[in-house]
Scaffold this active site. Structure first.
Site: not given
Ligand code: TRP
Length: 349
Positions: A129, A212, A215
């Site tokens: 982050k 895989k 989104k």
């Protein structure tokens, strides 16, 4: 002991008491796709009959990125609707919204007193982050693992169905629970461990030829449970393939393997076999295979899509389910919290 009806009842009651507790949180970050369905949902649906399950929507956690209030609500609603549409049953599992359980927030506060900034700063997801959004490194991000520990420990959960990326957070949940037990000389918190029902999770590849389904790889890589038949046809027809096999029985390249894997998940065995044979004798036409795959996906997702539509319009049912879930969650949480307070010495007057 003779098995009288009364005994049988008692046994069922005891079995229920001894069921292990499963806890999992779902971040409200957009619509579910087929990968989520086969990777998580199908498992949750099976677990709910065998374990004492708590599945909650992690809306506190999503506040670290400051969503606008109407988006926050829409996202929570979407997750609730989709989980119910996939077959999570509020009679079997406790399905609730994290912010409906303030006991979690209090336990989070208590655990934070024994969570060290140093160990929190070393967490991989936190370091990521810092790299990705240096302009918004808030204390909520730093203490994300404490909140997650509180989510699990508030129900004294022992089994936590999560992906690999959550292993480190889970490790910290164990650390915080054990530290509490040690500091306050109690055995309040058991150790939660990662858990997958059954042996192997089905891996669902995406439509873009590699990796895989997800989104973040772009809208067209994933087939969402709420996609319309037109969406599905369009995405599947665009899926990456190649110019076809050049020798009989040849090994499939990744993009082709992926199309077959998707077909394996949603189509009949005979359909898969039919195209396997066509591939092996080199007479396959990917266009035909994709058409078939799209129709099978449409058939597979149809009942879920319909349910999503119905539930989205039924605010009264959603309200009732959320209220009932909150009530059941609080029953479980309040006893843990009062024991934690008592252990710490919060028992004034
Ligand atoms: N951190 C989890 C994720 O990103 C979501 C989560 C929050 C969670 N609290 C939890 C998962 C408790 C399991 C148990 O996917």
């Amino acid at each position: 002991m003779a098995a009288s009806p009364a005994n049988l009842n008692t046994n069922a009651y005891l079995r229920n008491l001894m069921k292990e507790t499963v806890v999992s949180g779902i971040r409200s970050t957009g619509r579910l796709h087929l990968g989520n369905f086969f990777g998580a949902m199908q498992n949750f649906v099976r677990m709910q009959h065998e374990y004492n399950c708590f599945f909650f929507i992690a809306d506190y956690h999503s506040l670290t990125t400051h969503p606008v209030p109407s988006d926050l609500h829409e996202n929570v609603k979407q997750v609730l609707v989709e989980y119910l549409a996939c077959g999570l049953n509020p009679e079997s599992a406790t399905i609730y919204i994290q912010s409906d359980l303030p006991e979690t927030a209090e336990l989070y506060l208590l655990l934070n007193m024994n969570a060290y900034v140093g160990e929190l700063e070393r967490v991989t997801s936190f370091k990521e982050k810092i790299r990705k959004q240096p302009e918004n490194i808030n204390a909520g991000l730093l203490t994300y693992p404490t909140l997650m520990a509180a989510d699990i420990l508030i129900h004294r959960g022992t089994k936590v169905p999560v992906g690999k990326d959550q292993e480190q957070h889970l490790e910290m949940s164990r650390t915080f629970g054990n530290r509490f037990n040690r500091m306050y000389r109690c055995e309040l918190f058991p150790e939660p461990v990662a858990f997958n029902f059954g042996t192997q999770l089905v891996k669902i590849p995406g439509l873009d030829g590699s990796g895989k389904m997800g989104k973040s790889e772009g809208e067209n890589n994933a087939v969402f449970l709420s996609d319309t038949p037109e969406d599905i046809r369009r995405k599947v027809m665009r899926a990456v393939t190649d110019s076809g096999p050049v020798s009989p029985n040849q090994e499939k390249p990744e993009a082709i393997k992926n199309i077959f894997a998707l077909m394996d998940a949603v189509s009949e065995k005979e359909t898969l076999k039919f195209f396997e044979e066509k591939y092996n004798d080199m007479s396959i036409r990917y266009g035909d295979m994709k058409k078939q795959l799209a129709e099978d996906m449409i058939r597979f997702t149809g009942p879920i899509r319909e349910k999503i539509g119905e539930l989205s319009r039924d605010e009264a049912t959603l309200h009732r389910i959320a209220r009932r879930g909150a009530e059941k969650a609080r029953e479980s949480a309040s006893s843990t919290l009062s024991e934690a307070r008592h252990a710490i010495g919060i028992r004034h007057f």
